[in-house]
Enzyme design. Structure first.
Site, PDB file in Angstrom:
ATOM      1  N   SER A 143       0.967  -0.911   0.101  1.00 14.76           N
ATOM      2  CA  SER A 143       0.111   0.215  -0.417  1.00 14.76           C
ATOM      3  C   SER A 143       1.031   1.232   0.417  1.00 14.76           C
ATOM      4  O   SER A 143       2.196   1.072   0.352  1.00 14.76           O
ATOM      5  CB  SER A 143      -0.817   0.732   0.993  1.00 14.76           C
ATOM      6  OG  SER A 143      -1.220   1.441   1.722  1.00 14.76           O
ATOM      7  N   TYR A 156      -2.456  -1.039  10.660  1.00 15.36           N
ATOM      8  CA  TYR A 156      -3.026  -1.321   9.104  1.00 15.36           C
ATOM      9  C   TYR A 156      -1.370  -0.791   8.569  1.00 15.36           C
ATOM     10  O   TYR A 156      -0.937  -1.922   7.604  1.00 15.36           O
ATOM     11  CB  TYR A 156      -4.113  -0.332   8.128  1.00 15.36           C
ATOM     12  CG  TYR A 156      -4.323  -0.812   6.710  1.00 15.36           C
ATOM     13  CD1 TYR A 156      -3.977  -2.382   5.879  1.00 15.36           C
ATOM     14  CD2 TYR A 156      -3.956   0.460   6.136  1.00 15.36           C
ATOM     15  CE1 TYR A 156      -4.539  -1.831   4.696  1.00 15.36           C
ATOM     16  CE2 TYR A 156      -3.793   0.161   4.582  1.00 15.36           C
ATOM     17  CZ  TYR A 156      -4.090  -0.933   3.501  1.00 15.36           C
ATOM     18  OH  TYR A 156      -4.127  -1.304   2.581  1.00 15.36           O
TER      19      TYR A 156
END
Length: 271
Positions: A143, A156
């Protein structure tokens, strides 16, 4: 030059929606047989029918909860019993949580770490001997959150930073083999990700489609010498590069502001 996967078998996790579905169609379009893994059996079966009818490939459906311990070895044993060897692995499954860390549900955080980190590592280690025996690919979805601390999505962001560094290290270790290793770093993408997160406040920047993200992945995989990672979308790439010129303190503060300036509540103020 393009990645030749015709007649090989590719395992895709998180294959019931979003990026997983898009990857499945792209690989099937190149003649690859597929193993689809996710929790939602009905969606997997529907996708398998579509892929078989559209591309004429073999599709094996394995409904599984990837947050369960030792799931990687269970999947490999199941496939071995069917006479199936995996040539490429797409570690796409993952989810995020949003909010102040001290207010998050610990069980959900455990599942997030298990899926995003532990299961990804175990799947990679379990199937790596098969991947190294051929000329396939290992693709891990990281990400743009990998490049800086992410207040409001602390677990995350940290999990995806692990995925990025882990994958880039494997890229270096795999040099000289036939295996292509790539970490793909999406920015905000129109999938079910933000439905799970529960808020689109975590979406910083312009949304891409799943097709745009997978386009980036395939352009990179098709290169004669693929880099260890790729960021999808020019604005996301610029953002990822800019973190190199900021202090860790400034990077954390800017990221926190962009993600909604979420802060912990002290014990005293919470009473």
């Amino acid at each position: 030059m393009s990645l030749d996967v015709a007649g090989t078998t590719i395992l895709i996790t998180g294959a019931s929606a979003g990026l997983g579905v898009e990857f499945a169609h792209r690989f099937a379009g190149r003649g690859a047989n597929l193993v689809l893994v996710a929790r939602r059996a009905d969606r997997l079966e529907a996708l398998a029918v579509d892929l078989r009818d559209t591309h004429g490939v073999t599709v094996t459906v394995l409904p599984a909860d990837l947050t369960q311990p030792d799931i990687a070895q269970a999947l490999r044993s199941d496939l071995a019993g069917r006479g199936i060897t995996v040539d490429s692995l797409i570690n796409n499954a993952g989810f995020g949580t949003h909010g102040a860390f001290n207010e998050e549900n610990l069980e959900q955080v455990r599942s997030e770490i298990q899926l995003n980190v532990t299961t990804l590592v175990e799947l990679t280690h379990t199937f790596l001997p098969d991947l190294l025996a051929g000329r396939g690919a290992l693709v891990n979805i990281a990400s743009t959150a990998s490049f800086q601390p992410t207040p409001g999505m602390a677990v995350y962001g940290a999990s995806k930073a692990f995925v990025l560094n882990f994958t880039e290290a494997l890229w270096a270790e795999a040099r000289g083999t036939g295996l292509t290793v790539l970490a793909v770093c999406p920015g905000p993408t129109r999938t079910e990700f933000f439905d799970v997160v529960g808020s689109e406040e975590a979406a910083v920047g312009r949304m891409q489609t799943a097709a745009q993200l997978v386009d980036t992945a395939f352009r990179t995989l098709d290169r004669r010498s693929a880099p260890p990672s790729v960021v999808s979308g020019l604005p996301n790439w610029v953002s990822s590069i800019s973190t190199r010129f900021a202090t860790r303190r400034l990077g954390a503060l800017i990221s926190g502001r962009l993600l909604g300036d979420i802060r912990m509540k002290s014990i005293l103020s919470a009473k």
